[in-house]
Design a protein around this motif. Structure first.
Motif, PDB file in Angstrom:
ATOM      1  N   UNK B 104       9.386  13.245  24.395  1.00 40.74           N
ATOM      2  CA  UNK B 104       8.822  14.445  23.794  1.00 40.74           C
ATOM      3  C   UNK B 104       7.613  14.071  22.939  1.00 40.74           C
ATOM      4  N   UNK B 105       6.866  15.094  22.575  1.00 43.08           N
ATOM      5  CA  UNK B 105       5.688  14.876  21.735  1.00 43.08           C
ATOM      6  C   UNK B 105       6.083  14.190  20.432  1.00 43.08           C
ATOM      7  N   UNK B 106       7.221  14.598  19.885  1.00 42.79           N
ATOM      8  CA  UNK B 106       7.626  14.019  18.600  1.00 42.79           C
ATOM      9  C   UNK B 106       8.042  12.561  18.765  1.00 42.79           C
ATOM     10  N   UNK B 129       0.517  22.212  18.830  1.00 44.92           N
ATOM     11  CA  UNK B 129       0.972  20.832  19.025  1.00 44.92           C
ATOM     12  C   UNK B 129       0.379  19.902  17.962  1.00 44.92           C
TER      13      UNK B 129
END
Lengths: 425, 326
Positions: B104-106, B129
């Motif tokens: 994921x982005x995180x 984002x």
């Protein structure tokens, strides 16, 4: 089973419009006697619970609960959902059919309900899918699932776009007097949308769907209800425009009920704020004017049922950019406390708040509970109307912690929950 | 041309701390900060025109470019800007690696953060984002375009191009034309150009202009002839064919007929009007090559050049802010 007396309570029974002092005598899982007024003499050998003047109401009935079981147990199991329900004063839950595999045959209905009985916590029922694998094309075994105990039929968040399929589902279900529930959302206008069209969505750069998508689909659904004579539930109504459509249908004499999620009564689109994904809901949050209209519809009885719309999503599904995050929020454990804010902050009468959480769903689904009456199941909730509660999502009993109420102070605390006369919280 | 030593002195004099810990939105700026950045960028423009283009303002600092969407132009512009300031630059090809494996982005943010960069430059297909990333990392985050939300560095470079062409944007009438609904460039420019005193108009077919755009403080037109009258600047937008969920315009040839910029439509604006485009252009769809390539009216090449200088100003100021905080 031994008998229990709950004395010195403030009884709140929307089914009989009674709100006042009283006591309950419970035996063999049912209410043996309802005493209104001053405390009564209790026969010797009976367990006595002193309610201390706090509120005693029928246990809440939540007709829209998603779990991960079967298929996605890390999200939520029937056990963790049941524990959450008990802690929230909810004595009956109806599981949505969008599991994997979907609840679209009698064996799956049987599985969910047997599992619920084995857990021995709250009453667990299933809603069956209206179409096979919720594909919106082929009708599911509505008759057999009805026989197996499914309480109503729905494709959940999926809209049955094909009008001919829905027409057949409604016509067929009418033979069993089965209740059909549909989400009103035009699938083309709402495709890809994560917010309600408007200034906020455009400023945040989020793809929005117009509020009218709800009314358009509801107009179609109600036209089919009129034609087929089906019993129908408008699932998760969320806009003022759709409420007007609903009111017109009622005035024409159609047998149509409506539910609203607690989230849409408590929050508006501004809560999305800085892309907070706990507020990424389906239907999306609406402007404040819609929220106010929904509250009025609860007050005047146009809306029959308030649900938690419990939709667990683990952190990995929520910790994403807003548009990519899974929609939905957990809500079983906070349902009563959140609903009581409608009394404290929005001025609704207590019985008007409790009716769509108890008697409303019970009478819609033909359940014996939801009432404080002699012979009814002893499904009860005891709560302190005024006690403050600060919601800490990390401490919720649900396996997923996606609560939009996280960190909020609510007023109204569950003190005890009884199911079939047995204390489960 | 100013000599090398003078340019370096000018840059040092004009270096300001960035007004916000991150650059996520054009709204993170205020008029004095924007003017300060423009003055600094002007000095970088002179510097960039020299043969030796190496500074040590960001010596020892690490800039990570993380582009989840393809963008050769913006990515290169940031990379060149950071290198000319003496920073160590890494450009992450994320779309091909970890994200494809389900990260994921995180997760990506946490991993990058552990490598202790000073500035993360992010482009992502989802609105918000960059804001999400900024909450999860300890360094400065620069939004290089998030979904259909904002592209604030583009707005600053557009402002720089305009100031150099017109002297001052206050009082200019600027038409932003085309696919407003899907454009992050439009959103950032509306904020920044309005903040600096320009009158902004939005022109496009009703399906490509948000219904509430009139509440952005802009005039909205659906007719190019009406909208372009009295305009000093015509900013064309790329028709975001890849973002369109359905048939928002019947065909590109019909679009060009009514909203594409050619000589005939440009004549409806003021005689001295200049044309801009954030690129890459769909020639013959939103703009005619005849207009785009005419250096007497087109600022498009200037925009590319100003992009490097504006981004140098942003990166140097952010590094300066963080240096001051240490």
């Amino acid at each position: 089973m031994s008998a229990v007396a709950i004395l010195n309570a403030r009884l709140l029974d929307p089914a009989t419009d009674y709100a006042g002092p009283g006591a309950l005598l419970i035996e063999d899982g049912r209410i043996l006697e309802v005493v209104r007024g001053a405390a009564t003499q209790v026969p010797a050998g009976i367990e006595v619970v002193d309610a201390g003047g706090k509120c005693l109401a029928p246990g809440l009935i939540d007709i829209r609960v998603k779990t991960g079981e079967p298929g996605a147990e890390p999200k939520e199991t029937l056990k963790s959902a049941s524990l959450s329900a008990a802690a929230g004063g909810v004595s009956t839950i109806v599981i949505q059919p969008d599991t994997d595999p979907a609840v679209d045959d009698p064996a799956m209905v049987d599985f969910i309900q047997r599992r619920g009985v084995a857990l021995n916590l709250v009453n667990v029922f299933a809603a069956g899918a209206a179409t096979k694998n919720r594909d919106g094309q082929r009708m599911a075994e509505i008759g057999l699932m009805d026989e197996a105990g499914a309480l109503y039929f729905t494709d959940g968040d999926k809209v049955i776009a094909n009008s001919r399929t829905l027409q057949r589902v409604m016509s067929y279900a009418a033979a069993f007097n089965a209740l059909i529930a549909c989400r009103p959302a035009d699938p083309w206008l709402t495709e890809g949308a994560v917010a309600t069209s408007g200034e906020l969505a455009t400023r945040l750069g989020l793809s929005g769907a117009p509020a009218i998508a709800e009314r358009i689909q509801l107009e179609r659904d109600l036209a089919l209800v009129e034609q087929t004579g089906a019993r129908f539930l408008v699932d998760q109504i969320s806009t003022a425009g759709a409420l007007e459509t609903l009111a017109r249908a009622r005035a024409k004499g159609l047998e149509v009920a409506a539910s609203v999620s607690i989230n849409h009564l408590c929050f508006n689109e501004i809560d999305i704020g800085d892309y907070r994904t706990f507020y990424r809901l389906d239907p999306p949050l609406r402007p404040e004017s819609d929220r106010q209209a929904l509250i009025e519809a609860v007050r005047d009885g146009l809306i029959d049922v308030i649900t938690s719309a419990h939709a667990p999503a683990p952190a990995e599904d929520k910790r994403r950019p807003f548009g990519e995050a899974a929609p939905g929020a957990v809500g079983l454990e906070t349902l009563l406390s959140a609903a009581l804010m409608l009394h404290h902050e929005d001025g609704l009468e207590l019985l008007d708040v409790l009716r769509p959480l108890t008697h409303g769903p019970a009478s819609l689904l033909g359940l014996e509970s939801g009432v404080l009456a002699k012979g009814a199941p002893a499904d009860l909730v005891l709560f302190d109307l005024n006690a403050p509660v600060v919601v800490d999502a990390a401490k919720l009993k649900s396996k997923s912690k996606n609560s939009p109420f996280d960190g909020r102070m609510l007023q109204g605390k569950v003190l005890g929950t009884w199911v079939g006369g047995r204390r489960v919280f | 041309m100013t000599d090398s030593a003078t340019v370096t002195d000018l840059i040092s004099e004009r270096l300001i701390p960035f007004p916000s810990p991150h650059f996520l939105s054009a709204g993170d700026l205020n008029p004095p900060a924007a003017l300060g950045l423009l003055d600094l960028a002007d000095a970088f423009v002179d510097f960039n025109r020299q043969s030796a283009k190496s500074l040590d303002l960001m010596h020892g600092r690490t800039v990570v470019n993380i582009f989840f969407e393809n963008s050769t132009r913006t990515s290169s512009s940031f990379e060149i800007a950071a290198k000319r300031l003496g920073a160590d630059v890494v450009t992450m090809p994320v779309s091909a690696s970890s994200v494809a494996k389900g990260e994921t982005l995180i997760d990506t943010a946490v991993t990058l953060n552990a490598m202790k960069p000073d500035i993360l430059v992010i482009r992502h297909a989802s609105s918000g984002a960059a804001a999400l990333l900024s909450q999860k990392v300890g360094c400065a985050v620069v939004n290089a375009g998030d979904g259909r939300h904002e592209h604030p560095t583009q707005a600053l470079l557009d402002l720089l191009s305009l100031r150099r062409a017109f002297g001052d944007v206050g009082g200019l009438t600027i038409a932003i034309c085309g696919d407003i609904a899907h454009s992050r460039v439009a959103r950032s420019n509306v904020i920044l150009l309005s903040m600096m005193g320009a009158r902004v108009r939005l022109i496009g077919p009703p399906t490509l202009v948000p219904g509430d755009a009139d509440r952005w403080g802009c005039e909205v037109f659906h007719d190019m002839r009406e909208g372009l009258q009295g305009c000093d600047v015509v900013m064309m937008l790329r028709l975001q064919l890849e973002r369109m969920e359905g048939a928002l315009v019947p065909s590109t040839r019909e679009y060009f007929r009514f909203w594409g910029l050619d000589r005939e439509k440009l004549a409806w604006a003021l005689p001295h009007a200049r044309v801009m485009h954030p690129g890459p252009m769909n020639r013959g769809v939103e703009i005619d090559s005849d207009v785009a390539d005419d250096l007497s009216v087109s600022l498009i090449q200037d925009q590319v050049e100003m992009g490097v200088a504006a981004r140098m100003a942003i990166l140097a100021s952010l590094a300066n802010l963080r240096g001051a905080a240490r």
